[in-house]
Structure formats: C-alpha cells, structure tokens
Design an enzyme around this catalytic site. Structure first.
Site, mmCIF file in Angstrom:
data_model
loop_
_atom_site.group_PDB
_atom_site.id
_atom_site.type_symbol
_atom_site.label_atom_id
_atom_site.label_comp_id
_atom_site.label_asym_id
_atom_site.label_seq_id
_atom_site.Cartn_x
_atom_site.Cartn_y
_atom_site.Cartn_z
ATOM 1 N N HIS A 49 -6.845 25.392 1.369
ATOM 2 C CA HIS A 49 -6.557 26.795 1.079
ATOM 3 C C HIS A 49 -5.687 26.854 -0.183
ATOM 4 O O HIS A 49 -4.774 26.038 -0.352
ATOM 5 C CB HIS A 49 -5.834 27.444 2.269
ATOM 6 C CG HIS A 49 -5.679 28.939 2.111
ATOM 7 N ND1 HIS A 49 -4.716 29.499 1.301
ATOM 8 C CD2 HIS A 49 -6.377 29.980 2.630
ATOM 9 C CE1 HIS A 49 -4.824 30.823 1.342
ATOM 10 N NE2 HIS A 49 -5.834 31.136 2.143
ATOM 11 N N GLU A 86 -3.251 28.608 -1.136
ATOM 12 C CA GLU A 86 -1.796 28.671 -0.926
ATOM 13 C C GLU A 86 -1.235 27.289 -0.569
ATOM 14 O O GLU A 86 -0.208 26.861 -1.114
ATOM 15 C CB GLU A 86 -1.482 29.676 0.188
ATOM 16 C CG GLU A 86 0.012 29.889 0.374
ATOM 17 C CD GLU A 86 0.317 30.880 1.498
ATOM 18 O OE1 GLU A 86 -0.445 31.845 1.703
ATOM 19 O OE2 GLU A 86 1.338 30.668 2.184
ATOM 20 N N SER A 102 -10.921 34.759 3.934
ATOM 21 C CA SER A 102 -9.583 35.334 4.082
ATOM 22 C C SER A 102 -8.943 34.798 5.356
ATOM 23 O O SER A 102 -9.366 35.126 6.471
ATOM 24 C CB SER A 102 -9.680 36.865 4.128
ATOM 25 O OG SER A 102 -8.513 37.406 4.699
ATOM 26 N N SER A 147 -6.232 41.781 2.814
ATOM 27 C CA SER A 147 -6.859 41.925 1.493
ATOM 28 C C SER A 147 -8.063 42.867 1.514
ATOM 29 O O SER A 147 -8.824 42.916 0.548
ATOM 30 C CB SER A 147 -7.259 40.549 0.963
ATOM 31 O OG SER A 147 -7.887 39.793 1.972
#
Ligand code: SF4
Length: 313
Positions: free
Chosen positions: A126, A128, A224, A270
């Site tokens: 991911h 992040e 997401s 999002s």
C-alpha cells in the site's frame, strides 16, 4: 422489495481527502497545464479520471514527468527520497500528504532516532505503508496480519515500538497490538493512535448501520483500504455488503430476496458525495415509495486548510 434506505453519517470524504483534492483543484487554476500527480491523488477511480480529464495527469513514476513541471505527491505520502529525486529533475513539488499520514512518518523518524525497532502494522505494497517504511527500511518491520505478529523475530526487543497504517480495521489492529504486547511486554506505541479519526468514525458508523440494515452498499474503489474495511465491518453482522464504484455496479439480483427491505449506504473516505446521491436516486426511481433517512453516530469537525501553493513550491 426495498422499502427504506439509511445513510450512514459520517460517510465519504475525510479532511485528508478534501485537503489533497483541494490542492489539485487549486493547482489546476494556478499553474500551467498539464500538472502531474504521482500515482492516484486518492484511491478513487472516478476522482482520478475526472482530474485527469481536467489536466491533472496521474503518473506511475517521477521519471515520466517532463522537466520543469508541477508534480503533486498524493494523500498517502511518499518515500523521503522522492523529494530529492523530484528536485534533481527540476520539478516543482507540491506535497498533498494527509497531515495524519505525515504524523506517522514523523513518529517513525523519532522512534528510529531514539534507537527503536518499529513493528509497522500495515498492508504490504500500500502506498502509505511503502512511504512510512522507506523512512528507515533497516529499522522498520512490516506486520501484515496476526500470523506475522505471532512469528516476527525483531533483531532486538529492548527498544521496540509499533506504529500502524491510518486506514486499518479497528478490530483486527487491536488484536494484532494485543499479540505484540503479550509477546513483547516493553513495546510502546504512538502517543495518539495512528488509525485516523475518519477511519474510526466511518467504521463505527457502518457497524451501527449494519445492525439496522438487511444489506449494505459501500461506495468506494477496490484499491481503497478504508472502503474495503467498511465492507468487512458490515459483513461481520452477517448481512451481505458490496463495495461499488458507482450506481452502474449495482446488481438488481442483490435485492430480489424477500427479506431485503432496508438498504444501508455508506461511502469510503475517498468517495465523493455525488456518488451516494446517484445511488439514492437510482433507488428512488426503481422504488418510488422508498423512505430515505440518515443515521448519525458522531459529528466531525476536522479540517485541514489548503496552503498557499505558490509559496509552497
Ligand atoms: S483516511 Fe485518514 S489518514 Fe487517510 S487521508 Fe483521510 S484523514 Fe487522512
């Protein structure tokens, strides 16, 4: 037959997504086009497509960006070396990293500076997680799940800390932290938990929603993380829950069963509100007598002001 729709509140855009999308919107007005976004500004297919049509192109790597262009780093954050790479290429960088993701980067830097090994709970690959781990790859170990928490063998256990991705499941993360605390009693965590307010609030809201719904729809994209967690949360209440990008992915077969009367709807952090409205109006057209209500669990006030971009670059 569907008789009632309940909308979770809070749902949809969080402060970090408002901030990142707001930065792109402002950049579209202030800079020569096209401008570039590294990867996806937020993990939502429709937002990325819309911004791209207006001149904010998503690229997979810094190498693809022409010299002298404006490059925006996404809400998920990037590895620290990306700032140097972009500068070397003569790009004007605007950082749209969510302040709550930046907080985790700063915690990682502080722990490592003080000699800690970090067990970072997050999802492999991911954006992040990739960004945070790159702050100190030799001192941060990724923990994907409970199995890895049970088997991890850190190089030292005197100074051990844990951090987490901001969009994880509250329940699963608590279980992983519990395993780590049992195995390493001296392990410490961040001063304020890393799973952000928006993830927490949306998971609590969808849990309440699932209790009173026969089926839950989550607006959000497959990639997401926080939207995926919302679907999982709803499914824990033994009902069907589907993640959809928009009304066109609704399958009428889902509502054919006699007992499906109340549909709960929420949206990942999002997913824009217009997608929720489109889904609601889809149901209103199909079931003209459908009742629409909202289930509010908490009021949100978090807001990140958009900086002066010309000063920032
Ligand atoms: S989900 Fe949380 S961490 Fe991610 S952008 Fe939104 S506020 Fe920031």
């Amino acid at each position: 037959m569907v008789e009632k729709i309940i909308l979770a509140k809070p749902r949809g855009f969080c402060a970090g997504v408002e901030y990142a999308v707001g930065i792109v919107e402002k950049s579209l007005l202030e800079f020569d086009l096209p401008i570039y976004i590294l990867k996806e500004i937020v993990h939502n297919r429709k937002i990325v497509q819309d911004l791209s049509e207006r001149g904010a192109k998503s690229v997979k790597s810094i190498e693809e960006v022409p010299k002298g262009s404006v490059l925006i780093f996404s809400a998920h954050g990037v590895p620290p070396e990306f700032y140097t790479l972009a500068k070397e290429k003569g790009l004007s960088v605007i950082d749209a990293t969510c302040p709550l993701v930046r907080k985790v980067h700063l915690e990682a830097i502080r722990f490592v500076k003080n000699g800690y090994t970090i067990l970072y709970i997050g999802h492999k690959g991911h954006d992040e997680a990739v960004g945070v781990i790159a702050e100190a790859p030799n001192s941060i170990i990724l923990i994907n799940d409970k199995t890895e928490a049970l088997s991890v063998q850190p190089p030292q256990t005197d100074k051990l800390a844990y951090l987490t991705q901001t969009t994880l499941s509250l329940k699963e993360t608590a279980e992983i932290i519990n395993i780590l605390e049992n195995r390493f009693p001296s392990i410490i965590g961040p001063e304020k938990e890393d799973i952000c307010y928006a993830t927490t609030n949306r998971q609590m809201a969808v849990s309440e929603l699932a209790k009173v719904s026969d089926l839950v729809l989550v607006l959000g994209s497959e990639n997401s993380s926080n939207s995926q967690r919302l679907r999982e949360c709803a499914k824990e209440f033994n009902i069907d829950a589907y993640l959809i990008d928009g009304k066109e992915q609704i399958d009428n077969k889902w509502f054919e069963k006699e007992n499906i009367k109340t549909i709960g709807i929420t949206a990942g952090a999002s997913a824009p509100e217009r997608l929720v409205k489109e889904v609601v109006s889809h149901f209103q057209q199909k079931y003209p007598k459908v009742e629409i209500t909202e289930l509010e669990t908490i009021k949100e006030k978090t807001f990140f002001p958009i900086p002066n971009l010309k000063q920032k670059i």
